[in-house]
Motif scaffolding. Structure first.
Motif, PDB file in Angstrom:
ATOM      1  N   LEU A   1       8.529  42.743  39.553  1.00 36.25           N
ATOM      2  CA  LEU A   1       8.750  41.903  38.366  1.00 36.25           C
ATOM      3  C   LEU A   1       9.697  42.542  37.356  1.00 36.25           C
ATOM      4  O   LEU A   1       9.851  42.039  36.241  1.00 36.25           O
ATOM      5  CB  LEU A   1       7.417  41.597  37.691  1.00 36.25           C
ATOM      6  CG  LEU A   1       6.437  40.754  38.498  1.00 36.25           C
ATOM      7  CD1 LEU A   1       5.108  40.669  37.777  1.00 36.25           C
ATOM      8  CD2 LEU A   1       7.009  39.386  38.759  1.00 36.25           C
ATOM      9  N   ALA A   2      10.327  43.635  37.742  1.00 37.24           N
ATOM     10  CA  ALA A   2      11.220  44.349  36.825  1.00 37.24           C
ATOM     11  C   ALA A   2      12.372  43.483  36.345  1.00 37.24           C
ATOM     12  O   ALA A   2      12.977  43.763  35.313  1.00 37.24           O
ATOM     13  CB  ALA A   2      11.758  45.612  37.492  1.00 37.24           C
ATOM     14  N   ILE A   3      12.661  42.430  37.056  1.00 39.85           N
ATOM     15  CA  ILE A   3      13.745  41.537  36.673  1.00 39.85           C
ATOM     16  C   ILE A   3      13.463  40.852  35.329  1.00 39.85           C
ATOM     17  O   ILE A   3      14.389  40.492  34.594  1.00 39.85           O
ATOM     18  CB  ILE A   3      14.022  40.496  37.791  1.00 39.85           C
ATOM     19  CG1 ILE A   3      15.336  39.762  37.559  1.00 39.85           C
ATOM     20  CG2 ILE A   3      12.898  39.513  37.896  1.00 39.85           C
ATOM     21  CD1 ILE A   3      16.536  40.583  37.843  1.00 39.85           C
ATOM     22  N   ILE A   4      12.184  40.688  34.962  1.00 43.06           N
ATOM     23  CA  ILE A   4      11.861  40.040  33.683  1.00 43.06           C
ATOM     24  C   ILE A   4      11.636  41.066  32.570  1.00 43.06           C
ATOM     25  O   ILE A   4      11.145  40.723  31.493  1.00 43.06           O
ATOM     26  CB  ILE A   4      10.635  39.118  33.812  1.00 43.06           C
ATOM     27  CG1 ILE A   4       9.377  39.900  34.166  1.00 43.06           C
ATOM     28  CG2 ILE A   4      10.887  38.003  34.790  1.00 43.06           C
ATOM     29  CD1 ILE A   4       8.109  39.095  34.017  1.00 43.06           C
ATOM     30  N   PHE A   5      12.032  42.303  32.805  1.00 39.90           N
ATOM     31  CA  PHE A   5      11.860  43.354  31.802  1.00 39.90           C
ATOM     32  C   PHE A   5      12.472  42.982  30.444  1.00 39.90           C
ATOM     33  O   PHE A   5      11.827  43.174  29.409  1.00 39.90           O
ATOM     34  CB  PHE A   5      12.441  44.676  32.317  1.00 39.90           C
ATOM     35  CG  PHE A   5      12.176  45.838  31.419  1.00 39.90           C
ATOM     36  CD1 PHE A   5      10.944  46.456  31.409  1.00 39.90           C
ATOM     37  CD2 PHE A   5      13.160  46.313  30.574  1.00 39.90           C
ATOM     38  CE1 PHE A   5      10.687  47.532  30.580  1.00 39.90           C
ATOM     39  CE2 PHE A   5      12.924  47.393  29.746  1.00 39.90           C
ATOM     40  CZ  PHE A   5      11.685  48.006  29.752  1.00 39.90           C
TER      41      PHE A   5
ATOM     42  N   LEU B   1       5.264  47.132  34.628  1.00 39.76           N
ATOM     43  CA  LEU B   1       6.177  46.031  34.909  1.00 39.76           C
ATOM     44  C   LEU B   1       7.488  46.548  35.497  1.00 39.76           C
ATOM     45  O   LEU B   1       8.015  45.994  36.460  1.00 39.76           O
ATOM     46  CB  LEU B   1       6.437  45.231  33.635  1.00 39.76           C
ATOM     47  CG  LEU B   1       7.364  44.047  33.778  1.00 39.76           C
ATOM     48  CD1 LEU B   1       6.650  42.926  34.517  1.00 39.76           C
ATOM     49  CD2 LEU B   1       7.835  43.591  32.443  1.00 39.76           C
ATOM     50  N   LYS B   2       7.986  47.617  34.949  1.00 37.59           N
ATOM     51  CA  LYS B   2       9.244  48.198  35.415  1.00 37.59           C
ATOM     52  C   LYS B   2       9.118  48.724  36.842  1.00 37.59           C
ATOM     53  O   LYS B   2      10.077  48.719  37.606  1.00 37.59           O
ATOM     54  CB  LYS B   2       9.667  49.328  34.481  1.00 37.59           C
ATOM     55  CG  LYS B   2      10.987  49.973  34.854  1.00 37.59           C
ATOM     56  CD  LYS B   2      11.261  51.178  34.006  1.00 37.59           C
ATOM     57  CE  LYS B   2      10.470  52.372  34.420  1.00 37.59           C
ATOM     58  NZ  LYS B   2      10.870  53.050  35.622  1.00 37.59           N
TER      59      LYS B   2
ATOM     60  N   LEU C   1      11.290  41.117  24.480  1.00 42.32           N
ATOM     61  CA  LEU C   1      11.085  40.043  23.495  1.00 42.32           C
ATOM     62  C   LEU C   1       9.589  39.817  23.251  1.00 42.32           C
ATOM     63  O   LEU C   1       9.177  39.494  22.140  1.00 42.32           O
ATOM     64  CB  LEU C   1      11.741  38.750  23.966  1.00 42.32           C
ATOM     65  CG  LEU C   1      13.259  38.734  23.951  1.00 42.32           C
ATOM     66  CD1 LEU C   1      13.781  37.454  24.587  1.00 42.32           C
ATOM     67  CD2 LEU C   1      13.782  38.892  22.548  1.00 42.32           C
ATOM     68  N   GLY C   2       8.794  40.012  24.310  1.00 43.26           N
ATOM     69  CA  GLY C   2       7.346  39.889  24.162  1.00 43.26           C
ATOM     70  C   GLY C   2       6.776  40.915  23.204  1.00 43.26           C
ATOM     71  O   GLY C   2       5.770  40.660  22.520  1.00 43.26           O
ATOM     72  N   LEU C   3       7.420  42.072  23.131  1.00 43.69           N
ATOM     73  CA  LEU C   3       6.965  43.092  22.183  1.00 43.69           C
ATOM     74  C   LEU C   3       7.145  42.618  20.742  1.00 43.69           C
ATOM     75  O   LEU C   3       6.378  43.015  19.856  1.00 43.69           O
ATOM     76  CB  LEU C   3       7.709  44.404  22.411  1.00 43.69           C
ATOM     77  CG  LEU C   3       7.334  45.162  23.674  1.00 43.69           C
ATOM     78  CD1 LEU C   3       8.195  46.414  23.817  1.00 43.69           C
ATOM     79  CD2 LEU C   3       5.865  45.531  23.673  1.00 43.69           C
TER      80      LEU C   3
END
Length: 106
Positions: free
Chosen positions: A42-46, A37-38, A51-53
């Motif tokens: 889409l890194a902007i939603i990192f 992801l990073k 929080l997903g973790l």
């Protein structure tokens, strides 16, 4: 690796090896997802994925018992935990030995 050749970690004493491997696999998958992801656009939603973790951690409650999670997900370093366990064992042994020795003396 056979159990007798494994390092003497306290969580290995209390959690079956398959459960340890499953927990490690979940951690590796989460790390891989975050890394991929990073590396993309889409890194902007990192931060949202961090929080997903937390959601993933709550889902682990369904896969593992609280006993297993307490040992696998503990923040206390293993060496300190092992010292505390050894001290508790010594105190228990000392308490069980003392009454026996008093009865034999008198």
């Amino acid at each position: 690796m056979p159990p007798k050749h494994q390092p003497d970690f306290s969580f290995l004493r209390h959690v079956p090896l398959r459960r340890v491997h499953l927990f490690t696999l979940v951690q590796i998958v989460c790390l891989a997802v975050l890394w991929i992801l990073k590396s993309t656009f889409l890194a902007i939603i990192f931060p949202v994925m961090i929080l997903g973790l937390m959601v993933v951690r709550k889902l682990l409650d369904l896969m593992f018992s609280q006993h297993d999670l307490a040992w696998l997900d503990d923040i206390l370093p293993d060496k300190d935990k092992k010292k505390k366990e050894d001290e508790k064992k010594k105190k228990k042994e000392k308490k069980t030995i003392e009454p026996e020795s008093d009865e034999e003396c008198c």
